[in-house]
Design an enzyme around this catalytic site. Structure first.
Site, PDB file in Angstrom:
ATOM      1  N   LYS A  13       0.844  -1.208   0.000  1.00  0.00           N
ATOM      2  CA  LYS A  13       0.000   0.000   0.000  1.00  0.00           C
ATOM      3  C   LYS A  13       0.876   1.253   0.000  1.00  0.00           C
ATOM      4  O   LYS A  13       0.634   2.173  -0.764  1.00  0.00           O
ATOM      5  CB  LYS A  13      -0.897   0.049   1.252  1.00  0.00           C
ATOM      6  CG  LYS A  13      -1.806  -1.120   1.437  1.00  0.00           C
ATOM      7  CD  LYS A  13      -2.734  -0.916   2.625  1.00  0.00           C
ATOM      8  CE  LYS A  13      -2.039  -0.855   3.981  1.00  0.00           C
ATOM      9  NZ  LYS A  13      -1.411  -2.108   4.424  1.00  0.00           N
ATOM     10  N   ARG A  88      -9.107   1.301   9.479  1.00  0.00           N
ATOM     11  CA  ARG A  88      -8.652  -0.052   9.747  1.00  0.00           C
ATOM     12  C   ARG A  88      -9.702  -0.885  10.463  1.00  0.00           C
ATOM     13  O   ARG A  88      -9.472  -2.064  10.732  1.00  0.00           O
ATOM     14  CB  ARG A  88      -7.425   0.030  10.630  1.00  0.00           C
ATOM     15  CG  ARG A  88      -6.314  -0.859  10.041  1.00  0.00           C
ATOM     16  CD  ARG A  88      -5.082  -0.509  10.468  1.00  0.00           C
ATOM     17  NE  ARG A  88      -3.894  -1.167  10.552  1.00  0.00           N
ATOM     18  CZ  ARG A  88      -2.760  -0.624  10.139  1.00  0.00           C
ATOM     19  NH1 ARG A  88      -2.741   0.508   9.516  1.00  0.00           N
ATOM     20  NH2 ARG A  88      -1.642  -1.251  10.348  1.00  0.00           N
ATOM     21  N   ARG A 127      12.214  -7.445   3.744  1.00  0.00           N
ATOM     22  CA  ARG A 127      12.280  -6.008   4.027  1.00  0.00           C
ATOM     23  C   ARG A 127      13.214  -5.749   5.217  1.00  0.00           C
ATOM     24  O   ARG A 127      14.028  -4.836   5.184  1.00  0.00           O
ATOM     25  CB  ARG A 127      10.872  -5.495   4.345  1.00  0.00           C
ATOM     26  CG  ARG A 127      10.794  -4.001   4.539  1.00  0.00           C
ATOM     27  CD  ARG A 127       9.361  -3.512   4.558  1.00  0.00           C
ATOM     28  NE  ARG A 127       8.657  -3.894   5.772  1.00  0.00           N
ATOM     29  CZ  ARG A 127       7.344  -3.757   5.965  1.00  0.00           C
ATOM     30  NH1 ARG A 127       6.595  -3.288   5.009  1.00  0.00           N
ATOM     31  NH2 ARG A 127       6.785  -4.098   7.092  1.00  0.00           N
ATOM     32  N   ARG A 139      11.831  -1.365  11.986  1.00  0.00           N
ATOM     33  CA  ARG A 139      10.685  -0.967  12.804  1.00  0.00           C
ATOM     34  C   ARG A 139      10.528  -1.916  13.987  1.00  0.00           C
ATOM     35  O   ARG A 139      10.711  -3.111  13.852  1.00  0.00           O
ATOM     36  CB  ARG A 139       9.417  -1.029  11.946  1.00  0.00           C
ATOM     37  CG  ARG A 139       9.241   0.174  11.075  1.00  0.00           C
ATOM     38  CD  ARG A 139       8.128   0.002  10.097  1.00  0.00           C
ATOM     39  NE  ARG A 139       6.886  -0.511  10.676  1.00  0.00           N
ATOM     40  CZ  ARG A 139       5.727  -0.514  10.030  1.00  0.00           C
ATOM     41  NH1 ARG A 139       5.657  -0.025   8.805  1.00  0.00           N
ATOM     42  NH2 ARG A 139       4.648  -0.997  10.583  1.00  0.00           N
ATOM     43  N   ARG A 150      -0.230  -8.622  13.553  1.00  0.00           N
ATOM     44  CA  ARG A 150      -0.801  -7.582  12.687  1.00  0.00           C
ATOM     45  C   ARG A 150      -1.673  -8.209  11.596  1.00  0.00           C
ATOM     46  O   ARG A 150      -2.707  -7.663  11.236  1.00  0.00           O
ATOM     47  CB  ARG A 150       0.317  -6.719  12.070  1.00  0.00           C
ATOM     48  CG  ARG A 150       0.920  -5.751  13.097  1.00  0.00           C
ATOM     49  CD  ARG A 150       2.299  -5.270  12.694  1.00  0.00           C
ATOM     50  NE  ARG A 150       2.303  -4.463  11.497  1.00  0.00           N
ATOM     51  CZ  ARG A 150       3.363  -4.319  10.697  1.00  0.00           C
ATOM     52  NH1 ARG A 150       4.487  -4.939  10.968  1.00  0.00           N
ATOM     53  NH2 ARG A 150       3.290  -3.547   9.654  1.00  0.00           N
TER      54      ARG A 150
HETATM   55  P1  AMP Z   1       1.274   0.502   9.643  1.00  0.00           P
HETATM   56  O1  AMP Z   1       2.514   1.273   9.405  1.00  0.00           O
HETATM   57  O2  AMP Z   1       0.117   1.020   8.837  1.00  0.00           O
HETATM   58  O3  AMP Z   1       1.461  -0.978   9.480  1.00  0.00           O
HETATM   59  O4  AMP Z   1       0.857   0.736  11.171  1.00  0.00           O
HETATM   60  C1  AMP Z   1       1.705   0.346  12.215  1.00  0.00           C
HETATM   61  C2  AMP Z   1       0.922   0.246  13.514  1.00  0.00           C
HETATM   62  O5  AMP Z   1       0.318   1.517  13.809  1.00  0.00           O
HETATM   63  C3  AMP Z   1      -0.243  -0.729  13.478  1.00  0.00           C
HETATM   64  O6  AMP Z   1       0.164  -2.059  13.761  1.00  0.00           O
HETATM   65  C4  AMP Z   1      -1.135  -0.158  14.577  1.00  0.00           C
HETATM   66  O7  AMP Z   1      -0.627  -0.456  15.857  1.00  0.00           O
HETATM   67  C5  AMP Z   1      -0.976   1.346  14.377  1.00  0.00           C
HETATM   68  N1  AMP Z   1      -1.965   1.881  13.425  1.00  0.00           N
HETATM   69  C6  AMP Z   1      -1.721   2.439  12.201  1.00  0.00           C
HETATM   70  N2  AMP Z   1      -2.876   2.835  11.617  1.00  0.00           N
HETATM   71  C7  AMP Z   1      -3.867   2.505  12.472  1.00  0.00           C
HETATM   72  C8  AMP Z   1      -5.286   2.636  12.444  1.00  0.00           C
HETATM   73  N3  AMP Z   1      -5.924   3.173  11.387  1.00  0.00           N
HETATM   74  N4  AMP Z   1      -5.993   2.184  13.518  1.00  0.00           N
HETATM   75  C9  AMP Z   1      -5.385   1.655  14.585  1.00  0.00           C
HETATM   76  N5  AMP Z   1      -4.055   1.475  14.674  1.00  0.00           N
HETATM   77  C10 AMP Z   1      -3.286   1.907  13.636  1.00  0.00           C
END
Ligand code: AMP
Length: 192
Positions: A13, A88, A127, A139, A150
Site C-alpha cells: 500500500k 482499519r 524487508r 521498525r 498484525r
Molecule cells: P502501519 O505502518 O500502517 O502498518 O501501522 C503500524 C501500527 O500503527 C499498526 O500495527 C497499529 O498499531 C498502528 N496503526 C496504524 N494505523 C492505524 C489505524 N488506522 N488504527 C489503529 N491502529 C493503527
C-alpha cells in the site's frame, strides 16, 4: 483525488501510495507513519500508542480518527489525499464517512490490494534483511511474532471493510502479488 488503500501489512500500500502522490501532487497520509512520529517525539498520543503498536495491535479508533481529521484540514490536502493504513476498522470507516461528509468531501475510490499471507511473511523478512543490509533502522513491530499479530488484526478487524466499501460501490480490487509496475498499471486503469 481522495483515495483509500486497503490490504494487509506488507501488501505494498505504502509503495503504491508514494507513486500516486507524485502523479497527482497529493499527500500520502499514513496513520502508521503519523503514530511512529508521535512515538518518536514522545507526545501524549505517542506515549499512549507505543506499547500497543509494539505488540502489533491496533491503537484506539478515537486516537486515529482525531489525527486523520486534523491532518486532512491541512492546506496540502486541498487537492486530495491518499489514506494508507486508515480506516482499519468498520467504526473507523463509519467515522471517516461522517468526517468527510461534515467537511463536504467525497472519496473517489477504495483500492484493495489482494495478497497471499505466506508470501507476505517472506516479504516482511526480506524487508527487514534489506533494511539491516543498508544500515537502516528496523521498525520495532517488524518481527515475525508482531507481524503475525498484525495479520490477525487485519483479518479480524480490517478485512470486513472490503464488504463495507463493496456495499457503497466504491471498492476496486487489484492483484497485489503482481510486480510493482503491474500493480501501478492496474491502479492507473481504475483511476483513469
Ligand atoms: P502501519 O505502518 O500502517 O502498518 O501501522 C503500524 C501500527 O500503527 C499498526 O500495527 C497499529 O498499531 C498502528 N496503526 C496504524 N494505523 C492505524 C489505524 N488506522 N488504527 C489503529 N491502529 C493503527
Amino acid at each position: 483525488m481522495r483515495l483509500i488503500f486497503l490490504g494487509p501489512p506488507g501488501a505494498g500500500k505504502g509503495t503504491q501510495a508514494k507513486l500516486l502522490t507524485e502523479r497527482y501532487g497529493i499527500p500520502q497520509l499514513s496513520t502508521g507513519d503519523m503514530l511512529r512520529a508521535a512515538v518518536a517525539q514522545a507526545t501524549e498520543v505517542g506515549k499512549r500508542a507505543k506499547a500497543v503498536m509494539d505488540a502489533g495491535q491496533l491503537v484506539s479508533d478515537e486516537i486515529v480518527n482525531e489525527i486523520v481529521s486534523d491532518r486532512i484540514d491541512a492546506p496540502d490536502c486541498a487537492k486530495g489525499f491518499i489514506l494508507d493504513g486508515y480506516p482499519r476498522t468498520v467504526p473507523q470507516a463509519i467515522a471517516l464517512d461522517r468526517m468527510l461528509e461534515s467537511k463536504g468531501l467525497k472519496l473517489d475510490a477504495v483500492i484493495e490490494l489482494k495478497v497471499d499471507e505466506a508470501a507476505l511473511v517472506r516479504r516482511m523478512e526480506n524487508r527487514v534483511a534489506e533494511t539491516i543490509a543498508t544500515g537502516g533502522t528496523v521498525r520495532s513491530d517488524d518481527n515475525p511474532e508482531a507481524f503475525k499479530r498484525r495479520l490477525t488484526e487485519y483479518r479480524e478487524k480490517t478485512a470486513p471493510l472490503s464488504e463495507h466499501y463493496a456495499e457503497t460501490g466504491q471498492l476496486k480490487t487489484v492483484d497485489g502479488m503482481a510486480d510493482v509496475e503491474a500493480v501501478t498499471a492496474e491502479i492507473d486503469k481504475i483511476l483513469a
